[in-house]
Write a protein that holds these residues in place. Structure first.
Motif, mmCIF file in Angstrom:
data_model
loop_
_atom_site.group_PDB
_atom_site.id
_atom_site.type_symbol
_atom_site.label_atom_id
_atom_site.label_comp_id
_atom_site.label_asym_id
_atom_site.label_seq_id
_atom_site.Cartn_x
_atom_site.Cartn_y
_atom_site.Cartn_z
ATOM 1 N N CYS A 188 -8.681 25.489 52.087
ATOM 2 C CA CYS A 188 -8.009 26.695 52.535
ATOM 3 C C CYS A 188 -7.514 26.508 53.967
ATOM 4 O O CYS A 188 -7.910 25.575 54.663
ATOM 5 N N LEU A 189 -6.655 27.418 54.351
ATOM 6 C CA LEU A 189 -6.082 27.422 55.686
ATOM 7 C C LEU A 189 -6.142 28.856 56.184
ATOM 8 O O LEU A 189 -5.798 29.793 55.460
ATOM 9 N N LEU A 190 -6.583 29.021 57.397
ATOM 10 C CA LEU A 190 -6.658 30.354 57.972
ATOM 11 C C LEU A 190 -5.846 30.385 59.257
ATOM 12 O O LEU A 190 -6.223 29.769 60.256
ATOM 13 N N LEU A 191 -4.708 31.057 59.196
ATOM 14 C CA LEU A 191 -3.863 31.237 60.368
ATOM 15 C C LEU A 191 -4.139 32.596 60.981
ATOM 16 O O LEU A 191 -4.488 33.552 60.276
ATOM 17 N N GLU A 192 -3.970 32.687 62.264
ATOM 18 C CA GLU A 192 -4.235 33.939 62.971
ATOM 19 C C GLU A 192 -3.385 35.071 62.397
ATOM 20 O O GLU A 192 -2.190 34.916 62.162
ATOM 21 N N ASN A 193 -4.040 36.193 62.140
ATOM 22 C CA ASN A 193 -3.405 37.412 61.633
ATOM 23 C C ASN A 193 -2.767 37.247 60.253
ATOM 24 O O ASN A 193 -1.834 37.974 59.917
ATOM 25 N N GLU A 194 -3.241 36.298 59.473
ATOM 26 C CA GLU A 194 -2.728 36.067 58.125
ATOM 27 C C GLU A 194 -3.905 36.045 57.154
ATOM 28 O O GLU A 194 -5.001 35.646 57.516
ATOM 29 N N PRO A 195 -3.661 36.428 55.882
ATOM 30 C CA PRO A 195 -4.715 36.269 54.876
ATOM 31 C C PRO A 195 -5.003 34.782 54.645
ATOM 32 O O PRO A 195 -4.173 33.921 54.960
#
Length: 136
Positions: free
Chosen positions: A119-126
Motif C-alpha cells: 500500500c501507499l499512504l500519501l498525505e491527505n489521501e485515502p
C-alpha cells in the motif's frame, strides 16, 4: 465491444475526459500504444484503459474508465483480460494495478485474481492498495 489501441485521432476524446494524466504526457502514451479505447457496437467511444510500467519493467494499469451507462456489462473485465493477454505475449509474467481503499474497484480486481501486495499512504489521501497478478 471493440478494444483498439488509441491513435492520434483519439487525442481529443482523451484530453477532454481523462483528467488523471498530465496533458503533456497524453500524446506520448498514445505513441507508445499504452492506451486502449473501448468502443460499442456502433463504434462510439465508451471508455479507455491506460497503463505504464512500474520500475520501468512491470506493466502497471493506471486507469480504466467505462462510461456510466455502459458499466455492469463486463466491459471492464474484458479489457483487463485483454491487456493481461497482451502483456503475457510481450513476455511479462506479472502485472500490477492499484486502487483507493475507499473504492469498490478493489473487489473487482480481487475477483480477477489480483492479490494485495502493499500500500501507499500519501498525505491527505485515502490508502492506495497495490495489487499484483501472475499471468504466466
Amino acid at each position: 465491444m471493440e478494444i483498439a489501441i488509441a491513435t492520434n485521432s483519439d487525442y481529443g476524446y482523451l484530453k477532454e475526459r481523462d483528467h488523471h494524466i498530465l496533458q503533456s504526457l497524453l500524446l506520448h502514451k498514445i505513441k507508445r500504444n499504452e492506451i486502449y479505447i473501448l468502443r460499442d457496437e456502433n463504434e462510439n467511444n465508451i471508455g479507455w484503459m491506460r497503463y505504464g510500467y512500474f520500475w520501468d519493467n512491470t506493466p502497471f494499469m493506471n486507469m480504466i474508465w467505462v462510461d456510466e451507462q455502459n458499466r455492469g456489462q463486463g466491459i471492464g473485465k474484458q479489457v483487463v483480460l485483454y491487456w493481461e493477454e497482451k502483456m503475457k505475449h510481450m513476455g511479462f509474467k506479472l502485472v500490477m494495478t492499484s486502487t483507493l481503499a475507499n473504492e469498490e474497484a478493489q473487489h473487482f480486481y480481487r475477483k480477477l485474481g489480483y492479490r494485495d501486495s502493499g500500500c501507499l499512504l500519501l498525505e491527505n489521501e485515502p490508502l492506495e492498495i497495490i495489487l499484483t497478478k501472475k499471468i504466466m
